[in-house]
Design a protein around this motif. Sequence first.
Motif, PDB file in Angstrom:
ATOM      1  N   GLY A 215      46.254  38.751  39.478  1.00  0.00           N
ATOM      2  CA  GLY A 215      45.516  37.610  39.824  1.00  0.00           C
ATOM      3  C   GLY A 215      45.366  36.518  38.881  1.00  0.00           C
ATOM      4  O   GLY A 215      45.643  35.332  39.340  1.00  0.00           O
ATOM      5  N   ALA A 216      45.024  36.975  37.791  1.00  0.00           N
ATOM      6  CA  ALA A 216      45.003  35.873  36.939  1.00  0.00           C
ATOM      7  C   ALA A 216      46.508  35.180  36.359  1.00  0.00           C
ATOM      8  O   ALA A 216      46.730  33.979  36.318  1.00  0.00           O
ATOM      9  N   LEU A 217      47.533  36.060  36.394  1.00  0.00           N
ATOM     10  CA  LEU A 217      48.722  35.688  36.369  1.00  0.00           C
ATOM     11  C   LEU A 217      49.259  34.975  37.361  1.00  0.00           C
ATOM     12  O   LEU A 217      49.846  33.746  36.954  1.00  0.00           O
ATOM     13  N   ALA A 218      49.026  35.087  38.763  1.00  0.00           N
ATOM     14  CA  ALA A 218      49.340  34.188  39.927  1.00  0.00           C
ATOM     15  C   ALA A 218      48.756  33.312  39.857  1.00  0.00           C
ATOM     16  O   ALA A 218      49.140  31.919  40.213  1.00  0.00           O
ATOM     17  N   LEU A 219      47.263  32.997  39.262  1.00  0.00           N
ATOM     18  CA  LEU A 219      46.616  31.774  39.317  1.00  0.00           C
ATOM     19  C   LEU A 219      47.177  30.855  38.075  1.00  0.00           C
ATOM     20  O   LEU A 219      47.393  29.644  38.432  1.00  0.00           O
ATOM     21  N   ASP A 220      47.598  31.511  37.122  1.00  0.00           N
ATOM     22  CA  ASP A 220      48.372  30.661  36.004  1.00  0.00           C
ATOM     23  C   ASP A 220      49.634  30.099  36.385  1.00  0.00           C
ATOM     24  O   ASP A 220      49.902  28.875  35.855  1.00  0.00           O
ATOM     25  N   ARG A 221      50.412  30.569  37.491  1.00  0.00           N
ATOM     26  CA  ARG A 221      51.535  30.124  38.115  1.00  0.00           C
ATOM     27  C   ARG A 221      51.417  29.359  39.098  1.00  0.00           C
ATOM     28  O   ARG A 221      52.296  28.797  40.010  1.00  0.00           O
ATOM     29  N   GLU A 222      49.957  28.994  39.255  1.00  0.00           N
ATOM     30  CA  GLU A 222      49.566  28.285  40.543  1.00  0.00           C
ATOM     31  C   GLU A 222      49.868  28.877  41.860  1.00  0.00           C
ATOM     32  O   GLU A 222      50.319  28.140  42.944  1.00  0.00           O
ATOM     33  N   ASP A 223      50.003  30.145  42.020  1.00  0.00           N
ATOM     34  CA  ASP A 223      50.312  31.051  43.245  1.00  0.00           C
ATOM     35  C   ASP A 223      49.156  31.151  43.870  1.00  0.00           C
ATOM     36  O   ASP A 223      48.528  32.719  43.820  1.00  0.00           O
ATOM     37  N   PHE A 224      48.275  30.579  44.383  1.00  0.00           N
ATOM     38  CA  PHE A 224      46.981  30.447  44.798  1.00  0.00           C
ATOM     39  C   PHE A 224      46.766  31.564  46.051  1.00  0.00           C
ATOM     40  O   PHE A 224      45.895  32.232  46.153  1.00  0.00           O
ATOM     41  N   ALA A 225      47.827  31.486  46.952  1.00  0.00           N
ATOM     42  CA  ALA A 225      47.673  32.404  47.993  1.00  0.00           C
ATOM     43  C   ALA A 225      47.800  34.054  47.713  1.00  0.00           C
ATOM     44  O   ALA A 225      47.333  34.552  48.123  1.00  0.00           O
ATOM     45  N   ARG A 226      48.504  34.203  46.436  1.00  0.00           N
ATOM     46  CA  ARG A 226      48.514  35.486  46.042  1.00  0.00           C
ATOM     47  C   ARG A 226      47.324  35.839  44.985  1.00  0.00           C
ATOM     48  O   ARG A 226      46.877  37.068  45.003  1.00  0.00           O
ATOM     49  N   ALA A 227      47.053  34.709  44.466  1.00  0.00           N
ATOM     50  CA  ALA A 227      45.724  34.992  43.383  1.00  0.00           C
ATOM     51  C   ALA A 227      44.416  35.447  44.296  1.00  0.00           C
ATOM     52  O   ALA A 227      43.713  36.217  43.863  1.00  0.00           O
ATOM     53  N   GLN A 228      44.275  34.784  45.475  1.00  0.00           N
ATOM     54  CA  GLN A 228      42.866  34.711  45.994  1.00  0.00           C
ATOM     55  C   GLN A 228      42.438  36.130  46.337  1.00  0.00           C
ATOM     56  O   GLN A 228      41.564  36.656  45.820  1.00  0.00           O
ATOM     57  N   PRO A 229      43.444  36.788  47.259  1.00  0.00           N
ATOM     58  CA  PRO A 229      43.068  38.220  47.523  1.00  0.00           C
ATOM     59  C   PRO A 229      42.911  39.169  46.290  1.00  0.00           C
ATOM     60  O   PRO A 229      42.234  40.190  46.495  1.00  0.00           O
ATOM     61  N   LEU A 230      43.767  38.869  45.492  1.00  0.00           N
ATOM     62  CA  LEU A 230      43.673  40.027  44.291  1.00  0.00           C
ATOM     63  C   LEU A 230      42.530  39.859  43.535  1.00  0.00           C
ATOM     64  O   LEU A 230      41.809  40.775  43.327  1.00  0.00           O
ATOM     65  N   LEU A 231      41.963  38.682  43.326  1.00  0.00           N
ATOM     66  CA  LEU A 231      40.788  38.394  42.435  1.00  0.00           C
ATOM     67  C   LEU A 231      39.668  38.882  43.325  1.00  0.00           C
ATOM     68  O   LEU A 231      38.520  39.141  42.680  1.00  0.00           O
ATOM     69  N   THR A 232      39.703  38.536  44.730  1.00  0.00           N
ATOM     70  CA  THR A 232      38.577  39.225  45.464  1.00  0.00           C
ATOM     71  C   THR A 232      38.452  40.692  45.412  1.00  0.00           C
ATOM     72  O   THR A 232      37.301  40.903  45.440  1.00  0.00           O
ATOM     73  N   GLU A 233      39.704  41.149  45.417  1.00  0.00           N
ATOM     74  CA  GLU A 233      39.540  42.680  45.592  1.00  0.00           C
ATOM     75  C   GLU A 233      39.306  42.944  44.213  1.00  0.00           C
ATOM     76  O   GLU A 233      38.140  44.177  44.228  1.00  0.00           O
ATOM     77  N   ALA A 234      39.527  42.538  43.142  1.00  0.00           N
ATOM     78  CA  ALA A 234      38.825  42.917  41.684  1.00  0.00           C
ATOM     79  C   ALA A 234      37.335  42.765  41.588  1.00  0.00           C
ATOM     80  O   ALA A 234      36.695  43.507  41.259  1.00  0.00           O
ATOM     81  N   LEU A 235      36.823  41.675  42.207  1.00  0.00           N
ATOM     82  CA  LEU A 235      35.567  41.441  42.082  1.00  0.00           C
ATOM     83  C   LEU A 235      34.568  42.624  42.891  1.00  0.00           C
ATOM     84  O   LEU A 235      33.757  42.942  42.619  1.00  0.00           O
ATOM     85  N   GLN A 236      35.114  42.866  44.202  1.00  0.00           N
ATOM     86  CA  GLN A 236      34.679  43.677  44.917  1.00  0.00           C
ATOM     87  C   GLN A 236      34.608  45.256  44.411  1.00  0.00           C
ATOM     88  O   GLN A 236      33.644  45.919  44.289  1.00  0.00           O
ATOM     89  N   LEU A 237      35.871  45.378  43.614  1.00  0.00           N
ATOM     90  CA  LEU A 237      35.840  46.892  42.962  1.00  0.00           C
ATOM     91  C   LEU A 237      34.796  46.622  41.679  1.00  0.00           C
ATOM     92  O   LEU A 237      34.273  47.750  41.430  1.00  0.00           O
ATOM     93  N   ALA A 238      34.587  45.529  41.096  1.00  0.00           N
ATOM     94  CA  ALA A 238      33.748  45.600  39.882  1.00  0.00           C
ATOM     95  C   ALA A 238      32.293  45.863  40.573  1.00  0.00           C
ATOM     96  O   ALA A 238      31.448  46.328  39.818  1.00  0.00           O
ATOM     97  N   ARG A 239      31.953  45.139  41.385  1.00  0.00           N
ATOM     98  CA  ARG A 239      30.743  45.192  42.115  1.00  0.00           C
ATOM     99  C   ARG A 239      30.490  46.672  42.657  1.00  0.00           C
ATOM    100  O   ARG A 239      29.227  47.247  42.346  1.00  0.00           O
ATOM    101  N   ARG A 240      31.346  47.265  43.239  1.00  0.00           N
ATOM    102  CA  ARG A 240      31.121  48.797  43.673  1.00  0.00           C
ATOM    103  C   ARG A 240      31.186  49.615  42.518  1.00  0.00           C
ATOM    104  O   ARG A 240      30.159  50.579  42.546  1.00  0.00           O
ATOM    105  N   HIS A 241      31.607  49.387  41.104  1.00  0.00           N
ATOM    106  CA  HIS A 241      31.436  50.036  40.042  1.00  0.00           C
ATOM    107  C   HIS A 241      30.284  49.584  39.112  1.00  0.00           C
ATOM    108  O   HIS A 241      30.169  49.972  37.974  1.00  0.00           O
ATOM    109  N   ARG A 242      29.716  48.600  39.822  1.00  0.00           N
ATOM    110  CA  ARG A 242      28.270  47.995  38.989  1.00  0.00           C
ATOM    111  C   ARG A 242      28.789  47.370  37.697  1.00  0.00           C
ATOM    112  O   ARG A 242      28.084  47.536  36.763  1.00  0.00           O
ATOM    113  N   HIS A 243      29.913  46.722  37.756  1.00  0.00           N
ATOM    114  CA  HIS A 243      30.194  46.206  36.439  1.00  0.00           C
ATOM    115  C   HIS A 243      29.375  44.675  36.629  1.00  0.00           C
ATOM    116  O   HIS A 243      30.224  43.894  37.411  1.00  0.00           O
TER     117      HIS A 243
END
Length: 265
Positions: A215-243
């Motif tokens: 997601g960070a790579l997509a964000l750096d390439r300004e591919d926001f449509a790709r970055a949004q779902p990936l980073l949202t998924e990463a955040l959900q996984l982090a919360r699930r594992h209490r990071h």
Amino acid sequence: AEQAYVFRHAIVREAAYQLQLPGARAQLHALAADALEALYGAPAECSIDLDSFAPSVADPFAEEICAHLQAALIVKTAPARKAKLRARQARHLRRAAHYCVEQFRYTDAADRFERLAAELSAHVEDPCAELIKAADAAARAFQIQRGLRLCRRALHVARQARDRVRVGRALAALGRHVHRAGRSRRAIKLLDGALAILREQRDEEGLMVATSSRGALALDREDFARAQPLLTEALQLARRHRHVPVSYTHLRAHETDSYLVCRLL
């Protein structure tokens, strides 16, 4: 007042040390490690994961304890005792590496993680996680080529072990470091391959890191449509594992005109 005894010269100290028989020296080193652990209350365990690393007052002395344990292992001893000493040595070496990261001494941290990986490899244990940690520390010290070399070693070890989870994690790490080296197209292929393997293996911990990196790579390439779902998924996984910590990249993924995240340009 307590009395303290010191050698008048380092050469005198070394001569006295060498006069000790190897067995006696090893025993004294083991006793010194025991004393330091008791004095500073060294923790019994140490997590591999930097996010769950709990600092201790014993951490500044972890490397000294490790050196005593290394010297205690020089002479032949019972296999059970040797295994116990080796496990303690690895634990303190890992804590020393974590402590270097906490102190922003990234080159020292990379050295210690790499040394720990070598110790694990020598005793038929998996060094993959330690190699990745060494690579990440090297990258923070701007040692890009060293980070790439360590990631490739981790990938080679994982493939030799035929461990799909570790292969996926090593691919994700290599993708991150290739991105840092400025080869974004190659990084995309590596990270997409890592995502496919980690989803197949249902490794949520590894997937959390890989989706964040992709997601960070997509964000750096300004591919926001790709970055949004990936980073949202990463955040959900982090919360699930209490990071609890949330990275700057995650915050940037949800940035809007009305909610701006400060950037260092």
